[in-house]
Design a protein around this motif. Structure first.
Motif, PDB file in Angstrom:
ATOM      1  N   GLY A  82      70.641  68.948  89.692  1.00 21.29           N
ATOM      2  CA  GLY A  82      71.274  68.157  88.634  1.00 21.29           C
ATOM      3  C   GLY A  82      72.102  69.049  87.728  1.00 21.29           C
ATOM      4  N   ARG A  83      71.818  68.973  86.439  1.00 17.03           N
ATOM      5  CA  ARG A  83      72.579  69.741  85.453  1.00 17.03           C
ATOM      6  C   ARG A  83      71.861  71.051  85.126  1.00 17.03           C
ATOM      7  NH1 ARG A  83      72.130  64.767  83.249  1.00 17.03           N
ATOM      8  NH2 ARG A  83      70.657  65.577  81.690  1.00 17.03           N
ATOM      9  N   THR A  84      72.645  72.053  84.760  1.00 16.31           N
ATOM     10  CA  THR A  84      72.104  73.297  84.225  1.00 16.31           C
ATOM     11  C   THR A  84      72.807  73.611  82.917  1.00 16.31           C
ATOM     12  OG1 THR A  84      73.680  74.686  85.435  1.00 16.31           O
ATOM     13  CG2 THR A  84      71.576  74.224  86.505  1.00 16.31           C
ATOM     14  N   LEU A  85      72.140  74.381  82.079  1.00 15.37           N
ATOM     15  CA  LEU A  85      72.680  74.782  80.780  1.00 15.37           C
ATOM     16  C   LEU A  85      72.445  76.278  80.612  1.00 15.37           C
ATOM     17  CD1 LEU A  85      73.832  74.156  77.940  1.00 15.37           C
ATOM     18  CD2 LEU A  85      71.467  73.679  77.211  1.00 15.37           C
TER      19      LEU A  85
ATOM     20  N   ALA B 102      69.231  80.628  80.815  1.00 16.98           N
ATOM     21  CA  ALA B 102      69.791  79.773  81.869  1.00 16.98           C
ATOM     22  C   ALA B 102      68.692  78.851  82.370  1.00 16.98           C
ATOM     23  CB  ALA B 102      70.347  80.628  83.007  1.00 16.98           C
ATOM     24  N   GLN B 103      68.854  77.540  82.132  1.00 13.16           N
ATOM     25  CA  GLN B 103      67.800  76.580  82.441  1.00 13.16           C
ATOM     26  C   GLN B 103      68.366  75.349  83.136  1.00 13.16           C
ATOM     27  OE1 GLN B 103      66.510  76.606  78.136  1.00 13.16           O
ATOM     28  NE2 GLN B 103      64.481  76.568  79.086  1.00 13.16           N
ATOM     29  N   TYR B 104      67.482  74.692  83.891  1.00  9.98           N
ATOM     30  CA  TYR B 104      67.832  73.378  84.426  1.00  9.98           C
ATOM     31  C   TYR B 104      67.795  72.365  83.281  1.00  9.98           C
ATOM     32  CZ  TYR B 104      67.408  75.353  89.076  1.00  9.98           C
ATOM     33  OH  TYR B 104      67.596  76.119  90.197  1.00  9.98           O
ATOM     34  N   ASP B 105      68.827  71.519  83.239  1.00 14.45           N
ATOM     35  CA  ASP B 105      68.961  70.557  82.145  1.00 14.45           C
ATOM     36  C   ASP B 105      68.623  69.142  82.596  1.00 14.45           C
ATOM     37  OD1 ASP B 105      69.492  70.267  79.405  1.00 14.45           O
ATOM     38  OD2 ASP B 105      71.499  69.480  79.812  1.00 14.45           O
ATOM     39  N   SER B 106      68.090  69.000  83.797  1.00 11.65           N
ATOM     40  CA  SER B 106      67.612  67.703  84.285  1.00 11.65           C
ATOM     41  C   SER B 106      66.626  67.957  85.414  1.00 11.65           C
ATOM     42  CB  SER B 106      68.779  66.831  84.771  1.00 11.65           C
ATOM     43  OG  SER B 106      69.409  67.410  85.907  1.00 11.65           O
ATOM     44  N   ASP B 107      65.751  66.996  85.650  1.00 11.59           N
ATOM     45  CA  ASP B 107      64.799  67.100  86.757  1.00 11.59           C
ATOM     46  C   ASP B 107      65.519  66.895  88.090  1.00 11.59           C
ATOM     47  OD1 ASP B 107      62.916  67.271  84.765  1.00 11.59           O
ATOM     48  OD2 ASP B 107      62.187  65.213  85.004  1.00 11.59           O
ATOM     49  N   PHE B 108      64.990  67.518  89.151  1.00  4.74           N
ATOM     50  CA  PHE B 108      65.461  67.233  90.508  1.00  4.74           C
ATOM     51  C   PHE B 108      64.367  67.609  91.490  1.00  4.74           C
ATOM     52  CE2 PHE B 108      66.463  71.672  89.988  1.00  4.74           C
ATOM     53  CZ  PHE B 108      66.396  72.232  91.257  1.00  4.74           C
ATOM     54  N   VAL B 109      64.511  67.165  92.717  1.00  2.56           N
ATOM     55  CA  VAL B 109      63.519  67.425  93.757  1.00  2.56           C
ATOM     56  C   VAL B 109      64.077  68.446  94.732  1.00  2.56           C
ATOM     57  CG1 VAL B 109      62.155  66.433  95.637  1.00  2.56           C
ATOM     58  CG2 VAL B 109      62.537  65.120  93.526  1.00  2.56           C
TER      59      VAL B 109
ATOM     60  N   ASN C  37      62.841  70.569  98.146  1.00  2.00           N
ATOM     61  CA  ASN C  37      61.857  70.851  99.193  1.00  2.00           C
ATOM     62  C   ASN C  37      60.535  70.140  98.923  1.00  2.00           C
ATOM     63  OD1 ASN C  37      61.323  72.113 101.653  1.00  2.00           O
ATOM     64  ND2 ASN C  37      60.391  73.897 100.685  1.00  2.00           N
ATOM     65  N   GLY C  38      60.650  68.893  98.430  1.00  4.70           N
ATOM     66  CA  GLY C  38      59.473  68.076  98.182  1.00  4.70           C
ATOM     67  C   GLY C  38      58.792  68.327  96.856  1.00  4.70           C
ATOM     68  N   LYS C  39      59.303  69.252  96.061  1.00  5.16           N
ATOM     69  CA  LYS C  39      58.698  69.563  94.765  1.00  5.16           C
ATOM     70  C   LYS C  39      59.649  69.142  93.640  1.00  5.16           C
ATOM     71  CE  LYS C  39      56.260  73.609  96.592  1.00  5.16           C
ATOM     72  NZ  LYS C  39      56.088  75.084  96.474  1.00  5.16           N
ATOM     73  N   THR C  40      59.093  68.597  92.579  1.00  5.05           N
ATOM     74  CA  THR C  40      59.897  68.234  91.417  1.00  5.05           C
ATOM     75  C   THR C  40      60.115  69.460  90.540  1.00  5.05           C
ATOM     76  OG1 THR C  40      59.061  65.963  91.409  1.00  5.05           O
ATOM     77  CG2 THR C  40      60.029  66.783  89.367  1.00  5.05           C
ATOM     78  N   ILE C  41      61.366  69.756  90.291  1.00  9.79           N
ATOM     79  CA  ILE C  41      61.729  70.868  89.415  1.00  9.79           C
ATOM     80  C   ILE C  41      62.005  70.279  88.035  1.00  9.79           C
ATOM     81  CG2 ILE C  41      63.223  72.848  89.088  1.00  9.79           C
ATOM     82  CD1 ILE C  41      61.539  72.838  91.703  1.00  9.79           C
ATOM     83  N   ASP C  42      61.246  70.711  87.062  1.00  9.98           N
ATOM     84  CA  ASP C  42      61.302  70.100  85.740  1.00  9.98           C
ATOM     85  C   ASP C  42      62.477  70.621  84.921  1.00  9.98           C
ATOM     86  OD1 ASP C  42      58.942  68.648  86.197  1.00  9.98           O
ATOM     87  OD2 ASP C  42      57.699  70.355  85.587  1.00  9.98           O
TER      88      ASP C  42
ATOM     89  N   GLU D  38      61.818  81.651  91.979  1.00  6.87           N
ATOM     90  CA  GLU D  38      62.058  80.355  92.610  1.00  6.87           C
ATOM     91  C   GLU D  38      62.063  79.287  91.525  1.00  6.87           C
ATOM     92  OE1 GLU D  38      59.093  78.186  92.705  1.00  6.87           O
ATOM     93  OE2 GLU D  38      58.392  79.796  91.415  1.00  6.87           O
ATOM     94  N   ASP D  39      62.480  78.079  91.896  1.00  4.13           N
ATOM     95  CA  ASP D  39      62.813  77.055  90.907  1.00  4.13           C
ATOM     96  C   ASP D  39      61.622  76.517  90.126  1.00  4.13           C
ATOM     97  OD1 ASP D  39      65.587  77.024  91.342  1.00  4.13           O
ATOM     98  OD2 ASP D  39      65.365  75.774  93.119  1.00  4.13           O
ATOM     99  N   THR D  40      60.424  76.494  90.712  1.00  5.88           N
ATOM    100  CA  THR D  40      59.288  75.951  89.966  1.00  5.88           C
ATOM    101  C   THR D  40      58.815  76.906  88.880  1.00  5.88           C
ATOM    102  OG1 THR D  40      57.540  76.879  91.390  1.00  5.88           O
ATOM    103  CG2 THR D  40      58.537  74.776  92.081  1.00  5.88           C
TER     104      THR D  40
END
Length: 691
Positions: A532-535, A562-569, A571-576, A616-618
């Motif tokens: 999704g979005r990053t900031l 540097a952070q993810y600005d929206s949730d996304f999935v 490889n089957g895992k939700t990245i917050d 990694e993303d989690t």
């Protein structure tokens, strides 16, 4: 106790305050062409741009990896992976941090010839530091004027052949079997300048199964056809045969033995061979006050790489051997036109850049009759073509105390795949990405020694051929990847304190939609998806100061969140939302204190701090820990009639720290970590004869 980044920062700034007003000044305001496309002092440009001069590139350095010079630039994270099969990792304000190999998301250019393909994959190994005159680094919104996949721009310029002809030779030895031999000839004769250079570097590597041999050659001929023009012809080559790839390490293996190698690397004999040659021409002609700039180039690159991925059937297009022959060519035409009827100093620039690369690509299994690490049955056969055609217009305007720069580029990148292995279905296809990338910057001179600026721009980053080569759901090409689109903002201050200290500071924010992220990475092959979005928000500080006639110091500090600005999935895992982007340290600091007691000797202490890095993303796996390292270097020089002799001594990691030098983002086997060397020594000597 390991000093923290704030402690190092306070120490260096305190040293700066001791500078005397009558000291001999450093060259604190180099001229660069990156951004404005004509020579301008960095202090007068309304964006973040730095120049690294020849002395900084060569003084006490090994001349092997661009990381030696680029670490002194704020905003950049340069990681020497100690793995010549995968090249350096370079990121600019977070762009390029996810790259599994080589450099992506940053435009690399050498003497006007792109070291990046049209889709954005670059190789810093093609930079020949032995012939470099300077390196220029542009960051922020103004970089989008260089097209797609330009989260930053790194340009290297070789020196022209000038002065009396001279020949030279040098040798360098060091830890882990390092040996580099280098021959050169340069000068000017009968109205033409020439630079000839050849080197061979061998190393056993710090880690097991990481030996490499690199051969580089370079030739440049520069002359003036007439009083209003100049021409340069440039040839370079890079050859690496059988470069071993130690892969990454799991945490327990790294802690137990930082030199260790995973059994998969030995089982499959992971390795890579590269044969790269290119030829280019730069032509510049003056028509009164106007300037015509023309660049053309062509080249070829052959690569065969053995991965640690099982692939024993002809139907597996993701087999463990990648083999391709690439041809590439392109050129650019730029016209710089001063507008004398306008108030102030206004220059309009129009141009057209064309680049094309075509890969004749095959994929094979890496197992034959139970024997791994050999070329097996064919499972992939295709022609991949990437083409970009970008017109642009730009205006540079100096109006009183104001400096304004604005530009617009229409970037188009087309990817074509012609599948010749169709027994399992035809995966041919084509995808075109295009977007307008505007940029605008303004600077105000409060005083001759205090400038403030603001800059904004839009950019986009297309999937590379390597990122699209493998699908998450099938064997074929992944045409579902979308380009990421970014909005960038920057405010900054440039100040001179007396004649001896220069400070640059910048705050920036980058928002990105459809960020490209690694879905999975296994044994050297990665698959990708859109998030999704990053900031990204950050602060950069660069400083250089001449403390007195013999002491000088420099500093580069970066704070980046540097952070993810929206949730996304993934490889089957939700990245917050709020998770940190992997591969991006929040704090980076480089500091240097240089002492030159005599003209013939210089010595320096270098310090580097880097905060922890998520892998990694989690953000759940163990992050690579923060570290601080210190290096020492010295160079000596003697002149005897026609001869000049020099010697180099260098000690890296003086305190013999064990630390993770780089990470492999999202590695599916948990082999995220790549150990950096312990205490290492290097010694070199050379001689040059002037006719």
């Amino acid at each position: 106790m390991t000093p923290s980044a704030p402690t190092c920062l306070a120490l260096l700034l305190g040293l700066c305050n001791t500078a005397q007003a009558d000291n001999a000044p450093l060259i604190l305001d180099p001229s660069v062409v990156t951004g404005s496309r004509s020579a301008s002092p960095t202090f007068d440009l309304p964006y973040s741009v730095d120049g690294i001069n020849r002395e900084q590139i060569n003084d006490g350095q090994l001349g092997i990896n661009a990381s030696e010079a680029l670490s002194r630039v704020p905003g950049l994270v340069v990681q020497n992976r100690q793995n010549y099969a995968q090249d350096l990792q370079i990121s600019s304000r977070g762009f390029g941090a996810r790259s599994a190999f080589g450099v992506r998301g940053i435009k690399l250019i050498a003497d006007g010839i792109p070291a990046s393909t049209p889709d954005g994959q670059g190789q810093a190994a093609t930079f020949n530091l032995d012939t470099a005159e300077r390196i220029e680094v542009l960051r922020g919104p103004a970089a989008t004027l260089y097209g797609s996949n330009a989260g930053g721009v790194i340009q290297m310029f070789s020196r022209d052949g000038e002065g009396p002809p001279r020949i030279g030779a040098e040798t360098l030895v060091g830890s882990d079997g390092l040996n580099k031999n280098h021959l050169s000839a340069e000068g000017a004769a009968t109205g033409a300048g020439f630079v000839l250079d050849a080197s061979r570097m061998d190393t056993n590597g710090y880690r097991d199964h990481s030996s490499a041999r690199r051969d580089q050659t370079f030739a440049k001929l520069n002359f003036q056809p007439d009083d209003d023009s100049k021409l340069a012809l440039i040839y370079s080559s890079l050859e690496q045969n059988g470069t071993q790839d130690p892969l990454g390490q799991k945490w327990d293996a790294y802690k137990a033995d930082p030199r260790s190698v995973d059994t998969a690397a030995l089982q499959y004999n992971t390795r890579k061979s590269i044969d790269h040659q290119q030829l280019g021409m730069n032509y510049e002609r003056y028509f009164g006050g106007a300037t015509l700039q023309v660049n053309t180039y062509t080249g070829r690159r052959s690569v065969i790489q053995y991965l640690s991925i099982p692939g024993g059937s002809a139907s597996d297009k993701r087999g463990g051997v990648v083999d391709f022959d690439r041809t590439f060519y392109g050129g650019s035409v730029h016209w710089l036109q001063p507008i004398t009827s306008a108030p102030g100093d206004l220059t309009l620039i129009t141009g057209l850049d064309y680049d094309r690369s075509q890969d004749d690509r095959q994929g094979y299994s890496n197992t034959v009759n139970g024997i791994h690490g050999v070329k097996g049955v064919l499972g992939r056969d295709e022609i991949d073509t990437a083409t970009s055609l970008d017109p642009f217009v730009q205006a540079n305007w100096l109006l009183g105390d104001w400096t304004l720069q604005a530009g617009l580029r229409h970037s188009t990148m087309k990817m074509d795949v012609a599948d010749h292995f169709i027994s399992d279905g035809d995966d041919s296809g084509s995808k075109t990405h295009q977007k307008n990338t505007p940029s605008i910057s303004a600077m105000y001179a409060f005083t001759p020694d205090l400038h403030a600026y603001v800059s904004a721009g839009k950019g986009f980053e297309t999937p590379t051929q390597a990122e699209s080569a493998y699908s998450n759901t099938s064997n074929g090409f992944n045409f579902n990847l979308k380009p990421s689109v970014s909005k960038q903002y920057e405010v900054g201050v440039k100040a001179r304190i007396g004649q001896d200290t220069r400070i640059n500071a910048a705050l920036f924010q980058i928002t990105t939609d459809n960020e490209l992220v690694i879905a999975r990475s296994d044994g050297g092959r990665s698959t990708y998806q859109n998030a999704g979005r990053t900031l990204r928000r950050g602060f950069e500080l660069g400083m250089e100061s001449q403390l007195n006639d013999h002491w000088s110091t420099s500093l580069a500090y970066t704070r980046l969140q540097a952070q993810y600005d929206s949730d996304f999935v993934n490889n089957g895992k939700t990245i917050d939302k709020g998770n940190y982007l992997p591969g991006v340290p929040q704090t980076t600091l480089f500091a240097e204190l240089n002492w030159k007691p005599r003209d013939w000797v210089s010595t320096a202490i270098e310090g580097m701090y880097r905060s922890k890095v998520y892998v990694e993303d989690t953000n759940q796996q163990r992050a690579a820990p923060a570290y601080s390292v210190f290096n020492w270097r010295a160079r000596f020089e003697q002149k005897v009639e026609h001869w000049t002799f020099h010697q180099t001594l260098r000690l890296d990691n003086l305190l013999d720290r064990q630390y993770v030098g780089s990470v492999i983002v999202g590695d599916g086997n948990g082999r995220y970590y790549e150990a950096a060397p312990g205490r290492s020594w290097y010694a070199g000597a050379g001689a040059q004869y002037q006719f």
